[in-house]
Design a protein around this motif. Structure first.
Motif, PDB file in Angstrom:
ATOM      1  N   THR A 143       2.718  -6.677   0.599  1.00  0.00           N
ATOM      2  CA  THR A 143       2.427  -7.671   1.628  1.00  0.00           C
ATOM      3  C   THR A 143       1.396  -7.145   2.601  1.00  0.00           C
ATOM      4  N   ASN A 144       0.773  -8.047   3.325  1.00  0.00           N
ATOM      5  CA  ASN A 144       0.024  -7.707   4.528  1.00  0.00           C
ATOM      6  C   ASN A 144       0.837  -8.183   5.730  1.00  0.00           C
ATOM      7  N   ASP A 203       1.140 -10.388  -4.197  1.00  0.00           N
ATOM      8  CA  ASP A 203       0.845 -10.422  -2.769  1.00  0.00           C
ATOM      9  C   ASP A 203       1.799 -11.430  -2.127  1.00  0.00           C
ATOM     10  N   ASN A 204       2.762 -10.920  -1.357  1.00  0.00           N
ATOM     11  CA  ASN A 204       3.809 -11.766  -0.777  1.00  0.00           C
ATOM     12  C   ASN A 204       3.533 -12.170   0.666  1.00  0.00           C
ATOM     13  N   THR A 205       2.320 -11.961   1.163  1.00  0.00           N
ATOM     14  CA  THR A 205       2.037 -12.202   2.579  1.00  0.00           C
ATOM     15  C   THR A 205       2.394 -13.624   2.990  1.00  0.00           C
ATOM     16  N   THR A 206       1.864 -14.619   2.280  1.00  0.00           N
ATOM     17  CA  THR A 206       2.144 -16.011   2.626  1.00  0.00           C
ATOM     18  C   THR A 206       3.618 -16.327   2.453  1.00  0.00           C
ATOM     19  N   ALA A 207       4.213 -15.857   1.363  1.00  0.00           N
ATOM     20  CA  ALA A 207       5.627 -16.141   1.106  1.00  0.00           C
ATOM     21  C   ALA A 207       6.517 -15.563   2.203  1.00  0.00           C
ATOM     22  N   PHE A 208       6.253 -14.317   2.627  1.00  0.00           N
ATOM     23  CA  PHE A 208       7.052 -13.709   3.687  1.00  0.00           C
ATOM     24  C   PHE A 208       6.909 -14.478   4.996  1.00  0.00           C
ATOM     25  N   ASN A 209       5.688 -14.827   5.355  1.00  0.00           N
ATOM     26  CA  ASN A 209       5.481 -15.548   6.614  1.00  0.00           C
ATOM     27  C   ASN A 209       6.128 -16.923   6.586  1.00  0.00           C
ATOM     28  N   ASN A 210       6.089 -17.583   5.444  1.00  0.00           N
ATOM     29  CA  ASN A 210       6.768 -18.870   5.326  1.00  0.00           C
ATOM     30  C   ASN A 210       8.277 -18.694   5.442  1.00  0.00           C
ATOM     31  N   ALA A 211       8.810 -17.649   4.834  1.00  0.00           N
ATOM     32  CA  ALA A 211      10.253 -17.396   4.885  1.00  0.00           C
ATOM     33  C   ALA A 211      10.706 -17.095   6.309  1.00  0.00           C
ATOM     34  N   VAL A 212       9.951 -16.258   7.034  1.00  0.00           N
ATOM     35  CA  VAL A 212      10.298 -15.944   8.429  1.00  0.00           C
ATOM     36  C   VAL A 212      10.243 -17.206   9.283  1.00  0.00           C
ATOM     37  N   GLY A 216       3.360   1.437   5.871  1.00  0.00           N
ATOM     38  CA  GLY A 216       1.966   1.108   6.106  1.00  0.00           C
ATOM     39  C   GLY A 216       1.072   1.585   4.982  1.00  0.00           C
ATOM     40  N   ALA A 217      -0.222   1.258   5.105  1.00  0.00           N
ATOM     41  CA  ALA A 217      -1.180   1.668   4.073  1.00  0.00           C
ATOM     42  C   ALA A 217      -1.453   3.164   4.150  1.00  0.00           C
ATOM     43  N   SER A 218      -1.546   3.714   5.379  1.00  0.00           N
ATOM     44  CA  SER A 218      -1.711   5.155   5.569  1.00  0.00           C
ATOM     45  C   SER A 218      -1.475   5.474   7.033  1.00  0.00           C
ATOM     46  N   SER A 219      -1.227   6.743   7.333  1.00  0.00           N
ATOM     47  CA  SER A 219      -0.930   7.155   8.708  1.00  0.00           C
ATOM     48  C   SER A 219      -2.154   7.138   9.609  1.00  0.00           C
ATOM     49  N   LYS A 247       2.500  -2.260   2.681  1.00  0.00           N
ATOM     50  CA  LYS A 247       1.218  -2.819   3.133  1.00  0.00           C
ATOM     51  C   LYS A 247       0.180  -2.705   2.029  1.00  0.00           C
ATOM     52  N   ILE A 248      -0.582  -3.802   1.832  1.00  0.00           N
ATOM     53  CA  ILE A 248      -1.588  -3.823   0.775  1.00  0.00           C
ATOM     54  C   ILE A 248      -2.928  -3.300   1.274  1.00  0.00           C
ATOM     55  N   THR A 249      -3.395  -3.867   2.369  1.00  0.00           N
ATOM     56  CA  THR A 249      -4.756  -3.594   2.852  1.00  0.00           C
ATOM     57  C   THR A 249      -4.754  -2.463   3.872  1.00  0.00           C
TER      58      THR A 249
END
Length: 558
Positions: A122-123, A92-101, A177-180, A145-147
């Motif tokens: 990621t979320n 789960d890269n959500t925190t890592a991506f947001n920190n990187a951005v 995305g997770a789904s359409s 997208k995970i969730t």
């Protein structure tokens, strides 16, 4: 027994000698590590306790290159991996991506996401509007997208913004995305201006892209696939800039297999769509679905669709023009048996110029609710239902046949008859409007390439006339070949981009052995004598060999 003085002196001398030897070994080790760092550049990472990057120099090859420290060079951009992003299809890269951005915005440096072919789970990733506008580049990295909630994969800006956001470039990423039916958008943007979105894919969301109030943006070489709506630009008067989408240029994009519409443009002005493929969109039996929906601001210039095709769309129509002043130029409607109509016009004004409807529908064009000032020029559609009082027609309607006709003035058919297009699935003769010429090199005959050297794949001589020319190229790398740059063009000069009339640039690294393909958007070529145009390619690659193949095509407009 007491130790003799000469024994103590000898011990001290041995200790001093040992310290000198150890010091020399440490210095030699540091020099060795520094040499390795210089040899391998930024790809090497050493603990600062061993060789501080501030002390290690780097000089790029080439005239005028200056020496910089590795520390300075490494800070040219932000690498998402430095913040823990792992594209391993599980983390789960959500925190890592947001920190990187956030770090990239704080440093005002571009962000690079290298996946090496993996999937980055990621979320929601947030691009803050109250910080620096930075660009984000990928190597085709899939942001999955995970969730299965309503959040987008990435949001740029938000509804409370107090200024425009941009310029920026978003390139080489897959937003999934997770789904359409759950994720609001693969990419959600607010009031983004003067920015470029190139060679991305937006998929598996309610909207591949949902853009509120964007202005003067370029969308080039993207794919909008398997969404509810592929690309949606909509108005929101509560936004900082008034929320009206304006001056949006879309070149060489594909809008494919979206269940509602490939393109949905509402309440804006000046949408330019060129070199497009709008295919497989809409749902059979759902009237309010199809290839594209245009409801521009009234009054105002709505959408211009040029040099592309609508193919195999379903629903009510291939394109629905519901407000504004809109134009279709050199557009083709192909094999859409499940679309009730090709062109539906219910409001505003429109012009059709060089439109071809391959299949007969009842009708191909349906016009109602328009005002005066519409025009149908050089259009070949079997059945067109239009309001005669509002629409001028030159070509496109009627059933009479003559051998040839020469006129020194304008030709004005009656309002209930005109020129009927072919129904025999044949080709226009050489010299006639609609003539198609092409030249190709197949996969199995791909041309060998030299890294950084432009090569001509094939050529196409064009006789005197006004032509639309476009093409596509692909590379054929060996299994270990790594490509870091690909450029293609249609040019009047062999093996050169001088005289290029249309081109693409893919400035990102592809995984070893991966084929790189791209389309060259259509461009007008007007020649007074036979002129040869070339399909050229340039690839920067390492490790092993690379080849190129492709097709160049031209259609005579007049």
């Amino acid at each position: 027994m007491a130790t003799q003085p000469h024994v103590l002196r000898g011990s001290r001398l041995r200790l001093v000698a040992l310290e000198v030897i150890l010091s020399i070994q440490v210095q030699n080790m540091k020099r060795l590590i520094a040499g390795l760092a210089l040899a391998f550049g930024a790809a090497c990472s050493f603990a600062t306790t061993m060789v501080p990057s501030q002390l290690v120099g780097f000089t790029q090859s080439g005239t005028g290159a200056v020496s910089r420290t590795l520390d300075a060079r490494n800070k040219d951009y932000i690498n998402a991996a430095d913040f823990g992003v792992k594209c391993d299809n599980s983390t789960d890269n959500t925190t890592a991506f947001n920190n990187a951005v956030a770090a990239a915005q704080a440093a005002n440096r571009p962000l690079y996401i290298f996946s090496n072919g993996g999937i980055c789970k990621t979320n929601k990733i947030t691009y803050n509007w109250n910080s620096n506008s930075i660009s984000i580049y990928g190597d085709g990295a899939v942001l999955q997208k995970i969730t299965a909630d309503t959040d987008p994969v990435m949001v740029i800006g938000d509804h409370s913004m107090t200024h425009y956001l941009g310029p920026m470039t978003i390139s080489g990423l897959v937003f999934s995305g997770a789904s359409s039916t759950t994720s609001t958008a693969a990419l959600l943007i607010y009031d983004v201006v003067r920015s470029n979105f190139t060679n991305n894919t937006f998929k598996n969301a309610s909207n591949g892209v949902l853009a509120w109030g964007e202005i003067s943006n370029y969308w080039t070489g993207n794919v909008f696939q398997n969404n509810g709506i592929g690309y949606r630009a909509d108005a929101d008067v509560t936004l900082y800039g008034g929320g009206v989408p304006n001056l949006i240029t879309m070149v060489g994009n594909r809008y494919v297999d979206n269940s509602s519409y490939g393109i949905f443009f509402n309440g804006g002005n000046e949408l330019f769509v060129k070199g497009f493929d709008i295919e497989g969109n809409g749902t059979t039996g759902t009237t309010a679905s199809g290839g594209a929906y245009i409801a521009a601001a009234t009054p105002g210039l709505g959408a211009v669709f040029e040099s592309g095709w609508f193919e195999n769309n379903a629903g009510g129509q291939n394109i629905w023009l519901n407000a504004g002043s809109n134009r279709l130029n050199s557009a083709m409607f192909i094999a859409s048996p499940n679309a009730v109509q090709d062109i539906k016009v219910t409001a505003g004004n429109y012009m059709l110029d060089g439109v071809i409807c391959v299949n007969s529908k009842s009708p191909n064009l349906s016009e109602s609710g328009t005002t005066a000032g519409n025009m149908i020029l050089n259009t070949s559609c079997a059945n067109m239902s239009y309001v005669a009082a509002n629409t001028s027609v030159l070509g496109g309607v009627g059933a009479n046949s003559i051998g040839s006709l020469s006129a020194s003035g304008t030709i004005t058919p009656s309002t209930t008859a005109g020129i009927v297009g072919t129904t025999l699935a044949d080709s226009a003769q050489a010299g006639s409007v609609g003539e198609i010429k092409s030249a190709s090199v197949a996969f199995g005959s791909a041309v060998s390439l030299t890294s950084s050297t432009t090569a001509a794949i094939t050529s196409l001589p064009l006789t005197a006339g006004d032509w639309d020319v476009w093409g596509s190229v692909c590379t054929v790398p060996a299994a270990t070949t790594v490509q870091s740059y690909t450029q293609g063009a249609v040019s009047s000069t062999s093996a050169s981009f001088t005289g290029a009339v249309g081109q693409f640039i893919l400035p990102f690294t592809a995984s070893a052995g991966n084929i790189v393909c791209a389309s060259i958007p259509a461009a007008q070529v007007n020649v007074s004598s036979t002129t040869t145009y070339y399909l050229n390619i340039n690839s920067i690659f390492t490790t092993s060999t690379n080849k190129g193949y492709g097709t160049i095509t031209a259609r005579r407009r007049r």
